[in-house]
Design an enzyme around this catalytic site. Structure first.
Site, mmCIF file in Angstrom:
data_model
loop_
_atom_site.group_PDB
_atom_site.id
_atom_site.type_symbol
_atom_site.label_atom_id
_atom_site.label_comp_id
_atom_site.label_asym_id
_atom_site.label_seq_id
_atom_site.Cartn_x
_atom_site.Cartn_y
_atom_site.Cartn_z
ATOM 1 N N ASP A 56 -2.893 3.386 9.026
ATOM 2 C CA ASP A 56 -1.510 2.908 9.140
ATOM 3 C C ASP A 56 -1.189 2.659 10.614
ATOM 4 O O ASP A 56 -1.558 3.453 11.478
ATOM 5 C CB ASP A 56 -0.544 3.949 8.543
ATOM 6 C CG ASP A 56 0.841 3.364 8.290
ATOM 7 O OD1 ASP A 56 1.217 3.226 7.109
ATOM 8 O OD2 ASP A 56 1.539 3.035 9.284
ATOM 9 N N HIS B 288 -0.543 5.559 0.269
ATOM 10 C CA HIS B 288 -0.695 6.267 1.540
ATOM 11 C C HIS B 288 -1.490 7.541 1.283
ATOM 12 O O HIS B 288 -1.177 8.284 0.339
ATOM 13 C CB HIS B 288 0.668 6.711 2.095
ATOM 14 C CG HIS B 288 1.643 5.606 2.388
ATOM 15 N ND1 HIS B 288 1.971 5.227 3.671
ATOM 16 C CD2 HIS B 288 2.393 4.834 1.574
ATOM 17 C CE1 HIS B 288 2.891 4.253 3.631
ATOM 18 N NE2 HIS B 288 3.160 4.008 2.373
ATOM 19 N N HIS C 213 0.150 -0.378 -2.408
ATOM 20 C CA HIS C 213 -0.664 0.453 -1.522
ATOM 21 C C HIS C 213 -0.386 1.920 -1.796
ATOM 22 O O HIS C 213 0.716 2.300 -2.206
ATOM 23 C CB HIS C 213 -0.415 0.132 -0.052
ATOM 24 C CG HIS C 213 1.028 0.105 0.344
ATOM 25 N ND1 HIS C 213 1.852 -0.958 0.055
ATOM 26 C CD2 HIS C 213 1.804 1.011 0.996
ATOM 27 C CE1 HIS C 213 3.064 -0.699 0.518
ATOM 28 N NE2 HIS C 213 3.071 0.494 1.090
HETATM 29 P P1 5GP Z 1 5.664 1.268 2.687
HETATM 30 O O1 5GP Z 1 6.864 1.461 3.562
HETATM 31 O O2 5GP Z 1 5.664 -0.113 2.039
HETATM 32 O O3 5GP Z 1 5.423 2.365 1.692
HETATM 33 O O4 5GP Z 1 4.404 1.340 3.643
HETATM 34 C C1 5GP Z 1 4.041 0.297 4.477
HETATM 35 C C2 5GP Z 1 3.236 0.878 5.609
HETATM 36 O O5 5GP Z 1 2.559 -0.183 6.241
HETATM 37 C C3 5GP Z 1 4.074 1.566 6.682
HETATM 38 O O6 5GP Z 1 3.678 2.942 6.778
HETATM 39 C C4 5GP Z 1 3.765 0.790 7.954
HETATM 40 O O7 5GP Z 1 3.640 1.595 9.098
HETATM 41 C C5 5GP Z 1 2.470 0.092 7.615
HETATM 42 N N1 5GP Z 1 2.270 -1.185 8.266
HETATM 43 C C6 5GP Z 1 3.184 -2.198 8.402
HETATM 44 N N2 5GP Z 1 2.629 -3.242 9.035
HETATM 45 C C7 5GP Z 1 1.336 -2.896 9.298
HETATM 46 C C8 5GP Z 1 0.266 -3.578 9.947
HETATM 47 O O8 5GP Z 1 0.369 -4.713 10.404
HETATM 48 N N3 5GP Z 1 -0.916 -2.897 10.036
HETATM 49 C C9 5GP Z 1 -1.081 -1.630 9.536
HETATM 50 N N4 5GP Z 1 -2.289 -1.075 9.678
HETATM 51 N N5 5GP Z 1 -0.077 -0.965 8.931
HETATM 52 C C10 5GP Z 1 1.114 -1.593 8.811
#
Ligand code: 5GP
Length: 118
Positions: free
Chosen positions: A33, A105, A103
């Site tokens: 992440d 985590h 996704h």
């Molecule tokens: P969500 O909020 O959808 O559950 O998780 C999305 C995750 O993607 C977040 O923890 C955020 O830090 C991560 N993220 C967003 N953009 C990028 C990126 O460009 N590269 C990586 N490796 N992680 C990302």
């Protein structure tokens, strides 16, 4: 919600944006992440175009589901050995999902509170 093929994880899958990959097979890609919330914070995404966990479970083939979750287990073991870890999948905006490609985590490496922080 229709799948947006311009989302950031679709771009990572196509190699248009770099990532720090830790695992890849025909079903899944796992990478660090960009804003880690724990010492171990890896995202595992399916290769197919699915917006969320609910979308994945509704439309993915059985081998895609099995292959994806087998990859999650492999990555958790690879990144954290036999130690404890947490899996999170935010499903939809109210649940905190910010990237509309399914996704999971994997979080580990520090004590965590019980479920929601606030
Ligand atoms: P969500 O909020 O959808 O559950 O998780 C999305 C995750 O993607 C977040 O923890 C955020 O830090 C991560 N993220 C967003 N953009 C990028 C990126 O460009 N590269 C990586 N490796 N992680 C990302």
């Amino acid at each position: 919600m229709a799948y947006d093929s311009d989302n950031i994880f679709a771009k990572i899958l196509r190699g248009e944006i770099p990532c720090k990959a830790v695992y890849e097979d025909s079903y899944a890609l796992a990478f660090h992440d960009i804003a880690p919330a724990a010492p171990v914070h890896v995202l595992v995404i399916p290769k197919g175009a699915f917006t969320s966990f609910a979308d994945f479970m509704a439309r993915a083939a059985a081998d895609e589901v099995q292959g994806f979750f087998a990859a999650v287990a492999k990555v958790a073991a690879q990144e954290n050995g036999t130690a404890d870890f947490r899996l999170i999948s935010n499903n939809g905006a109210e649940a905190g999902q910010t990237v509309p490609h399914f996704h999971v985590h994997i979080l580990a490496g520090k004590p965590m509170g019980h479920l929601l922080a606030d």
